[in-house]
Write a protein that holds these residues in place. Structure first.
Motif, PDB file in Angstrom:
ATOM      1  N   ARG A   1       0.835  -1.214   0.000  1.00 20.47           N
ATOM      2  CA  ARG A   1       0.000   0.000   0.000  1.00 20.47           C
ATOM      3  C   ARG A   1       0.868   1.262   0.000  1.00 20.47           C
ATOM      4  N   LEU A   2       1.926   1.234   0.810  1.00 22.38           N
ATOM      5  CA  LEU A   2       2.815   2.411   0.863  1.00 22.38           C
ATOM      6  C   LEU A   2       3.447   2.655  -0.505  1.00 22.38           C
ATOM      7  N   VAL A   3       3.893   1.555  -1.105  1.00 22.86           N
ATOM      8  CA  VAL A   3       4.559   1.671  -2.413  1.00 22.86           C
ATOM      9  C   VAL A   3       3.577   2.149  -3.475  1.00 22.86           C
ATOM     10  N   LYS A   4       2.368   1.634  -3.437  1.00 26.77           N
ATOM     11  CA  LYS A   4       1.360   2.056  -4.425  1.00 26.77           C
ATOM     12  C   LYS A   4       1.019   3.539  -4.262  1.00 26.77           C
ATOM     13  N   LEU A   5       0.941   3.982  -3.037  1.00 29.71           N
ATOM     14  CA  LEU A   5       0.650   5.401  -2.794  1.00 29.71           C
ATOM     15  C   LEU A   5       1.825   6.271  -3.283  1.00 29.71           C
ATOM     16  N   GLN A   6       3.032   5.783  -3.012  1.00 31.53           N
ATOM     17  CA  GLN A   6       4.219   6.512  -3.495  1.00 31.53           C
ATOM     18  C   GLN A   6       4.165   6.641  -5.016  1.00 31.53           C
ATOM     19  N   LYS A   7       3.768   5.564  -5.704  1.00 31.06           N
ATOM     20  CA  LYS A   7       3.683   5.596  -7.175  1.00 31.06           C
ATOM     21  C   LYS A   7       2.629   6.598  -7.643  1.00 31.06           C
ATOM     22  N   MET A   8       1.503   6.645  -6.920  1.00 35.90           N
ATOM     23  CA  MET A   8       0.445   7.597  -7.299  1.00 35.90           C
ATOM     24  C   MET A   8       0.956   9.034  -7.275  1.00 35.90           C
ATOM     25  N   VAL A   9       1.804   9.315  -6.289  1.00 25.17           N
ATOM     26  CA  VAL A   9       2.298  10.698  -6.151  1.00 25.17           C
ATOM     27  C   VAL A   9       3.547  10.931  -7.025  1.00 25.17           C
ATOM     28  N   ALA A  10       4.478  10.008  -6.967  1.00 32.14           N
ATOM     29  CA  ALA A  10       5.766  10.246  -7.635  1.00 32.14           C
ATOM     30  C   ALA A  10       5.702  10.007  -9.133  1.00 32.14           C
ATOM     31  N   GLU A  11       4.985   8.948  -9.547  1.00 31.25           N
ATOM     32  CA  GLU A  11       5.040   8.572 -10.958  1.00 31.25           C
ATOM     33  C   GLU A  11       3.803   8.952 -11.753  1.00 31.25           C
ATOM     34  N   GLU A  12       2.642   8.867 -11.113  1.00 28.86           N
ATOM     35  CA  GLU A  12       1.422   9.133 -11.884  1.00 28.86           C
ATOM     36  C   GLU A  12       1.083  10.619 -11.940  1.00 28.86           C
ATOM     37  N   MET A  13       1.797  11.425 -11.185  1.00 31.63           N
ATOM     38  CA  MET A  13       1.660  12.892 -11.283  1.00 31.63           C
ATOM     39  C   MET A  13       2.935  13.445 -11.874  1.00 31.63           C
ATOM     40  N   ASP A  14       2.809  14.485 -12.661  1.00 28.35           N
ATOM     41  CA  ASP A  14       4.003  15.085 -13.247  1.00 28.35           C
ATOM     42  C   ASP A  14       4.794  15.831 -12.176  1.00 28.35           C
ATOM     43  N   GLY A  15       6.100  15.874 -12.342  1.00 27.05           N
ATOM     44  CA  GLY A  15       6.956  16.559 -11.379  1.00 27.05           C
ATOM     45  C   GLY A  15       7.426  17.903 -11.919  1.00 27.05           C
ATOM     46  N   SER A  16       7.400  18.897 -11.067  1.00 26.13           N
ATOM     47  CA  SER A  16       7.893  20.218 -11.453  1.00 26.13           C
ATOM     48  C   SER A  16       9.240  20.450 -10.770  1.00 26.13           C
ATOM     49  N   HIS A  17      10.218  20.867 -11.550  1.00 26.80           N
ATOM     50  CA  HIS A  17      11.546  21.090 -10.972  1.00 26.80           C
ATOM     51  C   HIS A  17      11.728  22.509 -10.433  1.00 26.80           C
ATOM     52  N   LEU A  18      10.639  23.249 -10.365  1.00 23.05           N
ATOM     53  CA  LEU A  18      10.736  24.602  -9.814  1.00 23.05           C
ATOM     54  C   LEU A  18      11.026  24.515  -8.325  1.00 23.05           C
ATOM     55  N   ASP A  19      11.821  25.434  -7.835  1.00 19.35           N
ATOM     56  CA  ASP A  19      12.109  25.422  -6.400  1.00 19.35           C
ATOM     57  C   ASP A  19      11.801  26.780  -5.783  1.00 19.35           C
ATOM     58  N   GLU A  20      12.202  26.894  -4.539  1.00 16.88           N
ATOM     59  CA  GLU A  20      11.875  28.077  -3.752  1.00 16.88           C
ATOM     60  C   GLU A  20      12.404  29.372  -4.372  1.00 16.88           C
ATOM     61  N   ASN A  21      13.464  29.252  -5.177  1.00 17.13           N
ATOM     62  CA  ASN A  21      14.006  30.458  -5.794  1.00 17.13           C
ATOM     63  C   ASN A  21      13.009  31.103  -6.749  1.00 17.13           C
ATOM     64  N   LEU A  22      12.043  30.325  -7.244  1.00 23.76           N
ATOM     65  CA  LEU A  22      11.027  30.899  -8.131  1.00 23.76           C
ATOM     66  C   LEU A  22       9.623  30.904  -7.515  1.00 23.76           C
ATOM     67  N   THR A  23       9.363  29.925  -6.675  1.00 19.35           N
ATOM     68  CA  THR A  23       8.007  29.887  -6.093  1.00 19.35           C
ATOM     69  C   THR A  23       7.938  30.683  -4.796  1.00 19.35           C
ATOM     70  N   GLY A  24       9.101  30.966  -4.213  1.00 18.91           N
ATOM     71  CA  GLY A  24       9.111  31.587  -2.895  1.00 18.91           C
ATOM     72  C   GLY A  24       8.599  30.588  -1.873  1.00 18.91           C
ATOM     73  N   SER A  25       8.098  31.088  -0.762  1.00 24.49           N
ATOM     74  CA  SER A  25       7.601  30.182   0.283  1.00 24.49           C
ATOM     75  C   SER A  25       6.143  29.806   0.061  1.00 24.49           C
ATOM     76  N   HIS A  26       5.626  30.133  -1.131  1.00 29.01           N
ATOM     77  CA  HIS A  26       4.191  29.947  -1.349  1.00 29.01           C
ATOM     78  C   HIS A  26       3.863  28.534  -1.800  1.00 29.01           C
ATOM     79  N   MET A  27       2.838  27.995  -1.192  1.00 20.26           N
ATOM     80  CA  MET A  27       2.408  26.629  -1.495  1.00 20.26           C
ATOM     81  C   MET A  27       1.000  26.684  -2.051  1.00 20.26           C
ATOM     82  N   ARG A  28       0.749  25.884  -3.062  1.00 23.31           N
ATOM     83  CA  ARG A  28      -0.635  25.728  -3.519  1.00 23.31           C
ATOM     84  C   ARG A  28      -1.341  24.782  -2.536  1.00 23.31           C
TER      85      ARG A  28
END
Lengths: 588, 672
Positions: A264-291
């Motif tokens: 279950r842990l591994v499947k959940l990890q896959k849902m977040v890590a692999e089935e969603m696209d990853g953005s390489h933007l970091d704090e230098n561009l997003t600031g401390s703001h979170m969606r």
């Protein structure tokens, strides 16, 4: 008169030598001045000036023909104050308006909510060999951008620098925490009115050399922050973030389908890590703001921190309490300077002690133990403490392959263990991973004898066997592929930079080869034994009484960090391990 | 005779039915479009197939329809409707947002409607006001291109996405009047004319692709459907003519190794109202002359005089000017605003900027050649793909022509930095169109003889008793082989040049030791490049019971990426499609190997000569005393080859790779 003639001759020879040899470098920073000024209202200005000379076509075309500056226009303003090229003949070329173009930073591509981000491309006009560009720009940042003030500057560049001055100005009422990694230079401290200035001056800096398996954090850098406490760098609202009903529904579905808690842990990890696209933007561009996590899930893409939070909250919903870890870069980490500039990635730790598993919210994961991040410093966001990831020796990252030509027993530990693939029961994917690991075609798993995160034992078959036809009437067994023993470990004769291996490792083949009756042995590779402080390589190929041939190959690299002075020692092991000599030659 | 008549009758019948069917189809299409997004989309979605039916595809297009209305001015209004289906989680990631590229100077795009259709049948309208418009990510060319992105969001396998867009305008920005009102900017440069290039191929499965264009009856539209067939009709409707093409079940095709551009062989539709290439040529000539692209000032004239001073003859002047532009005008495109596109930047602008894209470099060279008194113009070409006869705009590159001895000669300042050529032979057999007074037809660049691109290896090797190989290697090259060799150095920073051979020879053996390295200056292209070095590899030859086993260096060549056939796989016995190499090439290898004792050659390690339309090969291998001599020569005769060239090409490469399996076997007991 004679001495004058001699002098002229010497000067002539010297100048012709210079002309013949050409430049030694592609260019040079004559001066670089970087000033950060934090104001009392929390806003700050980064002011950059440089004077760069271009000496080769490589410099004009590939190195610095353009200057790229990224910024977030919602919170930041960029001012390109001047860019002037002084050509060889002294002619000044001021940058025209059409040479300033804003584009979308590549890391924001395909992410509508980050489509407002900007990358200014300053195209330097009038460039030729020998020309000098004087550039001056500023980035003005609003106080709401980040919850704290910080920065990271690398000291050296790919060309040498005559003079670099980094100045950080803060209000007298604030504290500045800094760490200079790789150099021992003390800043000059100045107090003027309510402003305290830290000035770091560097002169005659060598260029950096990019080499395989190096780390940019081995190069000297300055990191500074107004935060000493790591808890201060994360938005206080993080803890309030909740996951959406839609994500919960998906977790419920998954929970119904899979009963094994680890699966279950591994499947959940896959849902977040692999089935969603990853953005390489970091704090230098997003600031401390979170969606919000609902927005993140619905958008189907997320930054490293967003995905880490989504996974951690998803785990909580699943009933598994996770700890959120911010993993530092591989070198130069300073606990006393709290800044996300020092963070490379995030992990979510579930459980404790030896049974703890670590889930990667951003990347495809081979195992639930982070062998490749062994020993890294982490800030535990959940517990609010700095700690270190466990360390694993070569024996924990080992591969042992034994058996005869067509059936092999593989015992894969640590980094070599495709635990997650095996756990999810995808037989085809497992066959593929093991085939790739050993570089053997069409390898097929017959039986999994043991499956743990630390080790997998598996029985495999492969149709081709080790003996291949080399020429008419001639057959051979090539040297077996040694995973992790990469060309990059030895491709250079010497190194300037430390070399970072993923892990120390150990590989052992113990095989019995049975040639068919029609073939006779003509050549067996001689025994080899190389051992030193950084590893070993041993091979032994022997004909047995029953006509079979035993092939024994053992190798290890015992450290994951190799300093330039030790490189030749490691190289001795690696080149022998990699040399692709045949093990056996058979004739008809 | 009877059969033929019957076939004609059948064809007529089919056409009548096709027309009837088309009308019915249109009515159905109309009714479908009225309810698109409800039941019909769900039906289409559910019957479209799944990931099991389309292995290796992450998503598919259920339909992709385009409808174009061309106006008298040449302005076109384009409506597109696309219905995607997600097949895998990767497909869901890909379709999370849909991006539309456009250049605001010449094109306009608007998302009119969009919806997600869940696999359960639930339809969710997407808010098209959420579409974001922003500068496109870019490198090397900064012309103000923009993108619009439609946020789609979380999708799952089985879901569908429907998108409807409206566009007007064209791909390139062209010379415009200063105060162009309204739609003026979207009208193509050849006013009153229309062209389009429509791919009927796809990287993802596509169940139906259709394209419809309505043109004023007064316009003569010429078209051709290449490399396949599509259902087609045309109807006269009052003062307009409607043309329609449709193809079903388009699947991604497997590509062949080293094949030509897929668009050269895949189904595509080309159309144009422009009468012929001459008209295009004349327009191209006029648009740049009118703009004054090639006017030079005193500063340029002074620089030109400085460059050509002391040149022996016109060709040396042309060569110096071409290479000056190639090296000193770096490739980086900044926009001149209105007029960007086919219009070449003024020479005075490029000279000051010292940068530009291909067309600006071509324009700079025209300007400088004219300043030197030559007759010179720009030309357009298509690097990497074929240009077909229909005069649609199939160009992606610009070059220069100069008239010498009554003939036009091609010069390419963009492709010759670090190349000892004026026209890059990596552009052999490529169509081009000159923008000269009086106009020109489409032409094809000639084949460059392989001898112009020689690569010569001279290897003197010695095997010691313990099997150590010591070799003195000399590599000489010219033309495209020369530039390929130089590039090993020039594409790295100066402080990395010392590591070039280390990296290149590591592949031969990790145990290699290198000494006595000598090479000419890679930047100086006045002479063909020369590289010499000594290499030593311990335990290179294996001493078996019955003989010595070794791979001659001529069969394991250092820097083997210099061989243009190196990446071409010889496994396939035949080719379906044309294939290509970087350039024509002549490779000559001479090797002598001094052995530690007397041996005799085992087996039959000789070579067979090959001659053919693709390549020629000849070689010899002999043993005299303790010295093995190997000579090999392969000629790759052109850059683009037809499938029938494959036989001789493949056989030549296979012979070059002999001895079989790369192993030379020497039996003990050679004659004394």
């Amino acid at each position: 008169m004679k001495s004058l003639a001699k002098l002229i001759l010497v000067l002539f020879l010297f100048s012709s030598l210079l002309a013949a040899n050409g430049p030694k470098e592609d260019g040079k920073y004559l001066e670089k001045l970087i000033t950060y000024t934090l104001k009392t209202d929390g806003s700050w200005v980064k002011d950059v000036r440089h004077s760069l000379r271009y000496d080769t076509y490589y410099a004009t075309r590939r190195l610095a023909g353009e200057t790229f500056v990224t910024y977030n226009p919602q919170y930041q303003e960029l001012k390109v104050l001047s860019s002037v090229t002084t050509m060889k003949n002294g002619k000044k070329v001021t940058i025209p308006d059409n040479a300033l173009n804003e584009v979308l930073p590549h890391d924001a591509h395909g992410q509508p909510e980050f489509a407002n981000l900007k990358e200014m491309v300053i195209t330097h006009t009038g460039l030729e060999r020998g020309s000098i560009v004087d550039l001056h720009y500023q980035i003005l940042t609003k106080p709401e951008f980040k919850t704290y003030f910080s920065g990271l500057e690398f000291i050296k560049d790919s060309v040498s620098t005559d003079k670099l001055v980094i100045k950080v100005e803060i209000p007298g009422s604030r504290e500045l925490y800094y760490h200079l990694s790789g150099l021992e230079v003390k800043p000059q401290l100045q107090n003027a009115g309510d402003v305290r200035a830290y000035t770091f001056t560097f002169e005659n800096l060598d260029p950096t050399f990019h080499e395989p398996m190096d780390s940019e954090h081995d190069q000297p850098f300055l990191v500074f922050s107004t935060e000493k406490q790591w808890s201060g760098v994360f938005n206080a609202d993080l803890e309030k973030l909740e996951i959406s009903g839609c994500f919960k529904k998906q977790i419920d579905k998954m929970k119904t389908k899979y009963k094994d808690p680890l699966l279950r842990l591994v499947k959940l990890q896959k849902m977040v890590a692999e089935e969603m696209d990853g953005s390489h933007l970091d704090e230098n561009l997003t600031g401390s703001h979170m969606r919000s996590l609902e927005t993140v899930y619905k958008s189907n893409y997320g930054t490293a921190l967003e995905k880490a939070l989504l996974l951690e909250r998803g785990l909580a919903y699943l009933g598994a309490k996770g700890e959120l870890l911010a993993v530092a870069f591989d070198n130069g980490f300073s606990e006393n300077v709290a800044s996300l500039d020092q963070v490379e990635q995030y992990l979510v730790k579930v459980g404790s002690g030896e049974s703890a598993v670590y889930l990667d919210p951003f990347h495809e994961m081979a195992n639930v133990i982070p062998y490749k991040l062994a020993g890294r410093q982490v800030y535990n966001i959940t517990k609010k403490i700095v700690e270190a990831l466990p360390v694993y020796c070569a024996c924990k990252n080992s591969l042992f392959i034994s058996g005869s030509s067509k059936e092999l027993l593989i015992a894969a530990k640590g980094r070599f263990n495709p635990f997650v693939t095996a756990l999810t029961g995808d037989q085809k994917a497992l066959n593929k991973k093991l085939s790739k690991l050993l570089d053997l075609d069409d390898l097929e798993v017959k039986k999994i004898l043991m499956l743990k995160p630390e080790e997998m034992k598996v029985l495999v078959t492969f149709p081709d066997g080790f003996i291949e036809k080399a020429a008419a009437g001639l057959y051979r067994m090539a040297k077996m592929h040694i995973p992790a023993m990469e060309d990059d470990l030895a491709i250079l004769f010497s190194r300037h930079n430390p070399m970072h291996l993923d892990t120390p490792f150990k590989v052992h083949y113990d095989l019995i080869v049975k040639p068919c009756d029609k073939l006779r042995v003509d050549y067996l590779a001689p025994a080899q034994k190389i051992e030193n402080d950084l590893g070993y390589y041993r091979q032994e190929v022997l004909k047995q009484k029953d006509g079979s041939i035993s092939v024994n190959l053992e190798t290890a690299v015992t450290k994951n960090l190799v300093l330039p002075k030790d490189y030749s020692v490691l190289r001795q092991v690696v080149v022998n391990a990699l040399a692709g000599a045949p093990m056996i030659i058979l004739k008809k | 005779m009877k059969n033929i008549a019957l076939k004609k009758y059948d064809k007529l019948l089919v056409e009548v039915w096709m027309k009837r069917f088309s009308i019915i189809f249109l009515l159905v299409l109309f009714s479908l479009s009225a309810v698109y997004g409800q039941v019909d989309l769900v039906k289409l979605l559910n019957s479209a197939g799944t990931a099991k039916d389309y292995k290796d595809s992450d998503y598919m297009k259920i339909f992709d329809t385009t409808s174009v209305k061309m106006m008298d001015s040449g302005l076109s209004h384009v409506t597109s409707k696309t219905f995607y289906k997600v097949l895998t989680a990767d497909g869901a990631k890909h379709l999370k947002s849909i991006i539309f590229d456009y250049d605001p100077q010449s094109a306009y795009i608007e998302v009119k409607a969009a919806a997600v259709v869940r696999r359960c049948g639930k339809k969710i309208e997407l808010d098209v006001t959420a579409v974001k418009d922003y500068p496109a990510p870019a490198r090397a060319i900064y012309w103000g291109a923009r993108q619009k992105v439609l946020p789609v969001g979380k999708l799952f396998p089985g879901d569908g996405v429907y998108v409807e867009t409206y566009r007007k305008g064209f791909t390139y920005a062209l010379l415009q009047q200063e105060s162009a009102p309204g739609d003026e900017r979207y009208i193509p440069p050849m006013k009153g004319h229309f062209y389009d290039i429509v791919p009927f191929y796809s990287d993802v499965p596509m169940l139906k692709k259709s394209y419809e264009v309505s043109v004023p009856a007064s316009k003569k539209l010429q078209f051709e459907f290449y490399n396949g067939e599509a259902r087609h009709w045309s109807h006269i409707e009052k003062d307009r003519i409607r043309y329609y093409w449709e193809k079903k079940n388009i699947l991604p095709e497997e590509r062949e190794n080293s094949m030509v551009s897929w668009s050269d062989v895949a189904p595509k539709l080309l159309m144009s109202t422009s009468p012929d290439w001459e008209a295009k040529s004349l327009w191209f000539h006029k648009v740049n002359e009118d703009f004054g692209s090639f006017e030079f000032d005193a500063e340029i004239k002074q620089k030109v005089d400085e460059i050509i001073a002391g040149a022996k003859g016109d060709w040396e002047k042309i060569s110096r000017l071409t290479h000056w532009v190639a090296e000193e005008i770096r490739y980086s495109g900044i926009s001149m605003g209105e007029g960007e596109g086919f219009t070449l930047h003024k020479g005075t602008m490029t000279y000051l900027d010292r940068c530009g894209v291909c067309k600006d470099k071509a324009g700079m060279l025209v300007t400088m050649l004219r300043a030197a008194g030559f007759d010179s113009y720009p030309a357009m070409t298509m690097a990497g793909s074929r240009i077909d006869r229909i005069p649609a705009d199939q160009f992606n590159h610009s070059v220069t022509v100069v008239k010498m001895d009554g003939q036009w000669h091609l010069l390419d300042p963009t492709w010759v930095p670090g190349v000892r050529e004026l026209w890059s032979s990596a552009e052999q057999q490529q169509e081009y169109l000159m923008g000269i007074p009086g106009g020109a037809d489409l032409m094809t660049t000639p084949i460059s003889p392989p001898e112009n691109h020689y690569l010569k290896y001279n290897i003197v090797s010695r095997i010691s008793k313990d099997g150590t190989l010591t070799a003195n290697v000399e590599i000489r090259a010219d033309g495209q082989s020369d530039s390929n060799l130089r590039r090993r150095f020039t594409r790295r920073m100066l402080n990395q040049w010392d590591t070039v051979l280390q990296r290149e020879l590591f592949e031969l053996s990790p145990l290699v030791k290198i000494s006595n390295v000598y090479h000419l200056d890679p930047i100086d292209i006045s002479k063909p490049f020369l590289l010499k070095f000594t290499m030593e590899i311990p335990a290179y030859a294996k001493q078996g019971k019955s003989g010595l086993y070794m791979t001659p260096l001529s069969n394991n060549l250092p820097l083997n990426e210099l061989l243009f056939f190196q990446r071409i796989k010889t496994k396939d016995k035949t080719k379906k499609y044309p294939f290509r190499t970087r350039s024509s090439q002549l490779v000559k290898v001479t090797e002598t190997i001094k052995l530690p004792a007397k041996y005799k050659l085992a087996g039959n390690p000789g070579f067979n000569s090959v001659k053919g339309s693709g390549a020629d090969f000849s070689g010899s291998l002999s043993l005299r005393g303790t010295t093995v001599s190997i000579k090999k020569e392969i000629k790759l005769k052109k850059r683009i080859y037809q499938p029938e060239d494959w036989e001789s090409f493949r056989q030549s490469v296979l012979e070059f790779k002999k001895p079989d399996g790369g192993v030379l076997i020497l039996s003990k007991g050679g004659a004394k």
